[in-house]
Design a protein around this motif. Structure first.
Motif, PDB file in Angstrom:
ATOM      1  N   GLY A 182      80.545 -41.773 -35.097  1.00  0.00           N
ATOM      2  CA  GLY A 182      81.469 -42.640 -35.809  1.00  0.00           C
ATOM      3  C   GLY A 182      81.744 -43.969 -35.146  1.00  0.00           C
ATOM      4  O   GLY A 182      82.559 -44.745 -35.643  1.00  0.00           O
ATOM      5  N   VAL A 183      81.082 -44.254 -34.016  1.00  0.00           N
ATOM      6  CA  VAL A 183      81.292 -45.526 -33.343  1.00  0.00           C
ATOM      7  C   VAL A 183      79.948 -46.044 -32.839  1.00  0.00           C
ATOM      8  O   VAL A 183      79.097 -45.271 -32.408  1.00  0.00           O
ATOM      9  N   ILE A 184      79.756 -47.337 -32.914  1.00  0.00           N
ATOM     10  CA  ILE A 184      78.502 -47.955 -32.493  1.00  0.00           C
ATOM     11  C   ILE A 184      78.724 -48.720 -31.191  1.00  0.00           C
ATOM     12  O   ILE A 184      79.719 -49.428 -31.029  1.00  0.00           O
ATOM     13  N   GLY A 185      77.790 -48.562 -30.254  1.00  0.00           N
ATOM     14  CA  GLY A 185      77.824 -49.347 -29.025  1.00  0.00           C
ATOM     15  C   GLY A 185      78.554 -48.701 -27.866  1.00  0.00           C
ATOM     16  O   GLY A 185      78.703 -49.331 -26.811  1.00  0.00           O
ATOM     17  N   ASN A 186      79.011 -47.458 -28.017  1.00  0.00           N
ATOM     18  CA  ASN A 186      79.738 -46.808 -26.931  1.00  0.00           C
ATOM     19  C   ASN A 186      78.860 -45.866 -26.109  1.00  0.00           C
ATOM     20  O   ASN A 186      79.290 -45.358 -25.083  1.00  0.00           O
ATOM     21  N   ASP A 187      77.619 -45.628 -26.565  1.00  0.00           N
ATOM     22  CA  ASP A 187      76.718 -44.721 -25.861  1.00  0.00           C
ATOM     23  C   ASP A 187      76.009 -45.484 -24.744  1.00  0.00           C
ATOM     24  O   ASP A 187      75.078 -46.249 -24.989  1.00  0.00           O
ATOM     25  N   THR A 188      76.453 -45.286 -23.509  1.00  0.00           N
ATOM     26  CA  THR A 188      75.919 -46.028 -22.372  1.00  0.00           C
ATOM     27  C   THR A 188      74.617 -45.432 -21.871  1.00  0.00           C
ATOM     28  O   THR A 188      73.638 -46.141 -21.632  1.00  0.00           O
ATOM     29  N   HIS A 189      74.592 -44.107 -21.660  1.00  0.00           N
ATOM     30  CA  HIS A 189      73.394 -43.404 -21.208  1.00  0.00           C
ATOM     31  C   HIS A 189      73.215 -42.152 -22.045  1.00  0.00           C
ATOM     32  O   HIS A 189      74.197 -41.552 -22.500  1.00  0.00           O
ATOM     33  N   ALA A 190      71.972 -41.739 -22.220  1.00  0.00           N
ATOM     34  CA  ALA A 190      71.701 -40.545 -23.025  1.00  0.00           C
ATOM     35  C   ALA A 190      72.173 -39.275 -22.346  1.00  0.00           C
ATOM     36  O   ALA A 190      72.407 -38.265 -23.007  1.00  0.00           O
ATOM     37  N   SER A 191      72.327 -39.317 -21.007  1.00  0.00           N
ATOM     38  CA  SER A 191      72.728 -38.131 -20.263  1.00  0.00           C
ATOM     39  C   SER A 191      74.101 -38.297 -19.633  1.00  0.00           C
ATOM     40  O   SER A 191      74.494 -39.392 -19.230  1.00  0.00           O
TER      41      SER A 191
END
Length: 283
Positions: free
Chosen positions: A93-102
């Motif tokens: 539900g939010v774009i741009g908050n995923d810094t790293h996949a792990s």
């Protein structure tokens, strides 16, 4: 994995130095302002095949595999208005908050998924999976020898797989976030007679051929309150004469979700929660 050829470069450099300065000599450095020379460091060049985290279970009926890690990613900040995540590392539900996949700030997500060419397992290919191996038909302890002339082999089935939380909630050091839920949605199921082809474990290299019994049954969605301990939730089960072979229950990483339910008590940190999978039998 990338291997860099350094040997030829070093040898060529040494040859060039000997041509340009044939009389040069090199003294050991004793005052280096730090670590004295010669100084060393190490490289681990590694490769692996198969599952190196064998759980050690053996037997005619066994829990062979469960997801080792469910990785919900690393995110720049926590937003209580968008407190749902999935095991592919996405903040929903939010774009741009995923810094790293792990979760440990690496670029590769650690939720392992099954890769198989077994057509019987097509429905679980690409899923995080749990496997129950049932070879009870071959168990000599279950053979009925009432009539020695026509012994009746053992029967498959009569088992149940469950999963539970350790009940500590989400924990980062001494900080705990209560009220979190983990959901396995849209459960997929497949069963194969080629047990060794799936597990690649020596104990399954026994030429066992599963019979054409009926499939196990499974729960379509499993929900766990991470703050509730030892509440075993059903995943799958097999009645008598069902589930012979390798039974695989799987979930796409995008269908495994972690909901913090808008908690206001989330601080910076690396959070963990423990799950326990249990295989029980009535035999």
């Amino acid at each position: 994995m990338k291997f860099t050829k350094v040997t030829s470069t070093v040898l060529a450099g040494a040859t060039l130095l000997s041509i340009l300065a044939p009389t040069a000599s090199f003294a050991a450095t004793t005052d280096n302002g730090g670590t004295p020379l010669p100084m060393t460091d190490t490289t681990d060049a590694a490769i692996s095949f198969g599952d190196n985290d064998d759980n050690g279970n053996t037997g005619y009926l066994r829990l062979q595999m469960v997801p080792h890690t469910l990785d919900f990613g690393n995110h720049a900040k926590y937003d209580a208005k968008h407190s749902n995540f999935n095991a592919a590392g996405a903040n929903l539900g939010v774009i741009g908050n995923d810094t790293h996949a792990s979760y440990d700030q690496q670029d590769s997500n650690k939720t392992e998924t099954l890769t198989t060419s077994d057509k019987k397992l097509a429905t679980v290919n690409g899923t995080a999976w749990a496997t129950v191996v049932d070879k009870q038909v071959a168990n000599p302890e279950l053979v009925d020898n009432t009539d020695p002339t026509t012994p009746v082999p053992g029967k498959s089935g009569k088992w149940a797989l469950t999963v539970s939380s350790d009940g500590t909630g989400l924990v980062a050091g001494s900080h705990t976030v209560a009220g979190a839920n983990l959901v396995f949605a849209n459960t997929q199921y497949g069963r194969t007679a080629d047990i060794y082809g799936l597990t690649n474990q020596d104990q399954d290299n026994d030429k066992y051929v599963a019979a054409g019994t009926t499939d196990a049954t499974f729960v379509k969605s499993v929900s766990l309150d991470l703050s509730t301990a030892k509440e075993e939730k059903p995943v799958g089960s097999a009645v008598e004469n069902a589930g012979d072979g390798a039974n695989v229950f799987g979930w796409k990483p995008s269908d495994i979700s972690l909901a913090l339910n808008g908690s206001q008590d989330v601080t910076t940190g690396e959070y963990h929660a423990g799950l326990t999978w249990t295989l029980n039998s009535t035999i």
